[in-house]
Write a protein that holds these residues in place. Structure first.
Motif, mmCIF file in Angstrom:
data_model
loop_
_atom_site.group_PDB
_atom_site.id
_atom_site.type_symbol
_atom_site.label_atom_id
_atom_site.label_comp_id
_atom_site.label_asym_id
_atom_site.label_seq_id
_atom_site.Cartn_x
_atom_site.Cartn_y
_atom_site.Cartn_z
ATOM 1 N N VAL A 138 5.730 -2.569 8.622
ATOM 2 C CA VAL A 138 6.507 -3.287 7.617
ATOM 3 C C VAL A 138 7.590 -4.044 8.373
ATOM 4 N N VAL A 139 7.586 -5.372 8.288
ATOM 5 C CA VAL A 139 8.530 -6.204 9.041
ATOM 6 C C VAL A 139 9.555 -6.795 8.079
ATOM 7 N N LEU A 188 0.833 -1.189 0.000
ATOM 8 C CA LEU A 188 0.000 0.000 0.000
ATOM 9 C C LEU A 188 0.874 1.247 0.000
ATOM 10 N N GLY A 189 0.407 2.298 -0.664
ATOM 11 C CA GLY A 189 1.145 3.544 -0.686
ATOM 12 C C GLY A 189 1.135 4.211 0.680
ATOM 13 N N LEU A 206 2.369 -8.262 13.520
ATOM 14 C CA LEU A 206 2.811 -6.868 13.420
ATOM 15 C C LEU A 206 2.405 -6.254 12.087
ATOM 16 N N ALA A 207 2.535 -7.030 10.998
ATOM 17 C CA ALA A 207 2.152 -6.530 9.672
ATOM 18 C C ALA A 207 0.664 -6.215 9.617
ATOM 19 N N GLY A 237 10.519 7.789 -0.035
ATOM 20 C CA GLY A 237 10.174 7.635 1.379
ATOM 21 C C GLY A 237 8.943 6.810 1.612
ATOM 22 N N ASP A 238 8.401 6.152 0.595
ATOM 23 C CA ASP A 238 7.193 5.364 0.782
ATOM 24 C C ASP A 238 7.503 3.991 1.368
ATOM 25 N N ALA A 239 6.438 3.308 1.752
ATOM 26 C CA ALA A 239 6.450 1.897 2.142
ATOM 27 C C ALA A 239 7.547 1.602 3.139
ATOM 28 N N ALA A 240 8.437 0.639 2.777
ATOM 29 C CA ALA A 240 9.412 0.137 3.740
ATOM 30 C C ALA A 240 10.468 1.160 4.117
#
Length: 293
Positions: free
Chosen positions: A62-63, A29-30, A56-57, A130-133
């Motif tokens: 984000v793991v 997801l964004g 956690l996810a 800088g998105d997601a992970a």
């Protein structure tokens, strides 16, 4: 896995057929998401932390789970390279802490691995804006780990300001005792303490809990209240892993003895241990993100 953990069945268990709630290639997801890095115990694969990672996810983290080459039971590299095997298996055939030199090397390599992963996450974030992970945010990335992975998470946080909080599941914070039997040198994280949140979690069934207590007491004494500690009852060392859910099933199927189960995860029922381990780590990191520390 029976190669590393005595008591596990050598036949009759289809480890590759273990069902999970995770998907390969699931779309991301964004937006910006908080990031956690997980380091498993010595000789263990990253997949053995699936139960907690999925939890956690599901709550928006984000793991990133790390396999340590030469340490994890087996690591398959994504491509061929001259002088490197495509699959590298573990060098361990027993407790790495039984050899002071091996333990020192293992801890150093694991901390370097975690910091390398942080570098890669930074590059990934820069490439995606800088998105997601990459969305660790101002408070940084969280780290957690089991046994030697807990050692690595705590020491990596001490060495690297990009890690803002850490959970250590029953990992020593000192070097292994030498040939003389004298206690090993405290790791810098225990000797100097931390200025960010650290959660130490143990079990009442861990054979090394007295030895563990020395380094844990040291880090608490030098951290100005930034360290919290708790212990799970009727549990043993691998209760923090997927063995907590799988081993009782193996015992029910007649593939493991009650004694072997108790040695790995304790006598605690999985319907108690699995949600409690998940809940404790999630609440700790939620509190950190909300600024309760």
């Amino acid at each position: 896995m029976p190669l590393v953990r005595p008591g596990l069945p050598r036949v009759g268990a289809n480890w590759a057929g273990t069902a999970t709630h995770a998907y390969v290639g699931a779309p991301v997801l964004g937006g910006r998401w908080p990031v956690l890095v997980y380091s498993p115990g010595g000789g263990d694969p990253r997949g053995l932390g699936t139960c907690v990672a999925e939890e956690l996810a599901s709550w928006g983290w984000v793991v990133v789970c790390v396999d340590h080459p030469g340490d994890a039971v087996a690591v398959e590299f994504p491509g061929d390279r001259v002088g490197r095997e495509r699959v590298r298996t573990t060098v361990f055939r027993g407790d790495p802490r039984a050899d002071a030199g091996v333990f020192r090397t293992m801890v150093g390599a694991r901390v370097a691995d975690v910091r390398f992963v942080l570098d890669e996450l930074g590059s990934f974030a820069a490439g995606r804006g800088g998105d997601a992970a990459g969305g660790g945010g101002a408070r940084g990335v969280g780290g957690y780990g089991h046994s030697a992975g807990g050692t690595a998470a705590a020491q990596a946080m001490y060495e690297d300001r990009r890690i803002g909080a850490a959970v250590n599941w029953e990992g020593f914070l000192d070097q292994a005792p030498g040939a003389s039997g004298r206690p090993g040198e405290l790791l810098p994280v225990a000797r100097c303490g931390v200025d960010r949140p650290l959660l130490l979690v143990g079990t009442d069934g861990f054979a090394g809990r007295e030895e563990l207590g020395r380094s844990w007491s040291a880090v608490r004494a030098h951290s100005g209240g930034r360290v919290r500690q708790r212990r799970f009852a009727d549990a043993a060392h691998w209760v923090f892993t997927d063995y907590a859910a799988m081993v009782p099933q193996l015992q029910t199927a007649g593939l493991m003895s009650a004694e072997a189960r108790k040695g790995l995860v304790g006598s605690v029922a999985p319907e108690v241990s699995v949600p409690e381990v998940r809940r404790s780590v999630r609440r700790f990191f939620e509190g950190w993100r909300l600024g309760w520390w």
